[in-house]
Design a protein around this motif. Sequence first.
Motif, mmCIF file in Angstrom:
data_model
loop_
_atom_site.group_PDB
_atom_site.id
_atom_site.type_symbol
_atom_site.label_atom_id
_atom_site.label_comp_id
_atom_site.label_asym_id
_atom_site.label_seq_id
_atom_site.Cartn_x
_atom_site.Cartn_y
_atom_site.Cartn_z
ATOM 1 N N LEU A 85 0.828 -1.207 0.000
ATOM 2 C CA LEU A 85 0.000 0.000 0.000
ATOM 3 C C LEU A 85 0.865 1.260 0.000
ATOM 4 C CD1 LEU A 85 -2.858 -0.976 2.506
ATOM 5 C CD2 LEU A 85 -3.093 -0.547 0.057
ATOM 6 N N GLY A 86 1.943 1.234 0.784
ATOM 7 C CA GLY A 86 2.838 2.377 0.818
ATOM 8 C C GLY A 86 3.485 2.649 -0.524
ATOM 9 N N LEU A 87 3.904 1.584 -1.215
ATOM 10 C CA LEU A 87 4.530 1.732 -2.530
ATOM 11 C C LEU A 87 3.525 2.189 -3.585
ATOM 12 C CD1 LEU A 87 6.848 -1.417 -2.730
ATOM 13 C CD2 LEU A 87 7.569 0.956 -2.525
ATOM 14 N N ALA A 88 2.321 1.642 -3.512
ATOM 15 C CA ALA A 88 1.334 1.887 -4.570
ATOM 16 C C ALA A 88 0.587 3.207 -4.414
ATOM 17 C CB ALA A 88 0.327 0.736 -4.602
ATOM 18 N N ILE B 51 -7.434 2.155 5.574
ATOM 19 C CA ILE B 51 -6.979 0.759 5.531
ATOM 20 C C ILE B 51 -5.629 0.626 6.231
ATOM 21 C CG2 ILE B 51 -6.186 -1.087 4.003
ATOM 22 C CD1 ILE B 51 -8.280 -0.123 1.974
ATOM 23 N N VAL B 52 -4.709 1.531 5.902
ATOM 24 C CA VAL B 52 -3.403 1.501 6.553
ATOM 25 C C VAL B 52 -3.560 1.699 8.061
ATOM 26 C CG1 VAL B 52 -1.204 2.720 6.797
ATOM 27 C CG2 VAL B 52 -2.128 2.282 4.513
ATOM 28 N N ALA C 25 9.340 9.234 0.704
ATOM 29 C CA ALA C 25 9.182 8.752 2.083
ATOM 30 C C ALA C 25 8.223 7.564 2.130
ATOM 31 C CB ALA C 25 8.686 9.880 2.980
ATOM 32 N N LEU C 26 7.140 7.634 1.362
ATOM 33 C CA LEU C 26 6.178 6.527 1.321
ATOM 34 C C LEU C 26 6.800 5.276 0.719
ATOM 35 C CD1 LEU C 26 2.863 8.325 0.301
ATOM 36 C CD2 LEU C 26 3.307 7.110 2.442
ATOM 37 N N TRP C 27 7.614 5.443 -0.298
ATOM 38 C CA TRP C 27 8.286 4.285 -0.886
ATOM 39 C C TRP C 27 9.277 3.659 0.091
ATOM 40 C CZ3 TRP C 27 9.522 5.598 -6.746
ATOM 41 C CH2 TRP C 27 8.323 5.546 -7.452
ATOM 42 N N ALA C 28 10.010 4.507 0.824
ATOM 43 C CA ALA C 28 10.929 3.985 1.837
ATOM 44 C C ALA C 28 10.151 3.236 2.912
ATOM 45 C CB ALA C 28 11.734 5.131 2.452
ATOM 46 N N GLY D 257 7.207 1.791 2.473
ATOM 47 C CA GLY D 257 6.702 0.557 1.869
ATOM 48 C C GLY D 257 7.772 -0.513 1.774
ATOM 49 N N ILE D 258 8.972 -0.132 1.366
ATOM 50 C CA ILE D 258 10.067 -1.100 1.248
ATOM 51 C C ILE D 258 10.414 -1.684 2.607
ATOM 52 C CG2 ILE D 258 12.531 -1.333 0.733
ATOM 53 C CD1 ILE D 258 12.095 0.732 -1.513
ATOM 54 N N SER D 259 10.455 -0.846 3.637
ATOM 55 C CA SER D 259 10.807 -1.339 4.975
ATOM 56 C C SER D 259 9.790 -2.371 5.467
ATOM 57 C CB SER D 259 10.911 -0.174 5.963
ATOM 58 O OG SER D 259 9.648 0.436 6.191
#
Length: 216
Positions: free
Chosen positions: A19-22, A62-63, A196-199, A201-203
């Motif tokens: 969800l963070g990545l998308a 959702i998050v 920041a959201l991608w970081a 999501g990856i974590s």
Amino acid sequence: MNKNIVISYNTLRKIVGLLGLAFPVILILGSVIVGNCSTVQSSISSYYHTVMRDIFVGTLCIVGFFMFAYNGYDRTDRIAGNLACFFALGVAFFPTGVEPPANSCAFIPEDQNPIISKIHYIFAACLFLTLTFFAFFLFTKSNGTKTIQKKKRNVIFKICGLIMLICIILLACYFVWGEHTSLNKLKPVFYLEGIALWAFGISWLVKGEFLLKDKE
């Protein structure tokens, strides 16, 4: 810990990570497909005032729900998860304002309350700080001896946490010194929030062992 519980937590972490990545990608593509608008908004939160409002609010809810359901290892994890849930809901239900003239994709509300907008910024800052805390301090914890894969995951957690922290600092600097300059044409808030959201999501994907999984 029961194997089924471990699987459930890892699945939860993967969903949160995806969800963070998308999230930024869905907002942009949705705006193009549904709203027929290719203009990138000034921030992630600005999509609240576009045709993507329901997706923006729904994704944050959702998050928030997943963060509330997340217990982790101990009481600290539970408290951090509850705070992240609270902050995510605050970001969703206390929208940012729109400064006219708005672009063709955004709808300017008739009655804007600057106090609500300030509350939104506080919730957003607290949410990112809490997510950074997860990456730096909670995800790096372990029970027992650290495996080689765990050590590798910890490096990624710290890198993701550092990226989020740098983005937060740069955002703060922008709002203090650069918001009313020509820099705003580059839409740094959107891209810094997106990074920041991608970081984030990856974590969470790594924490769910989508990558660098321990061998059975």
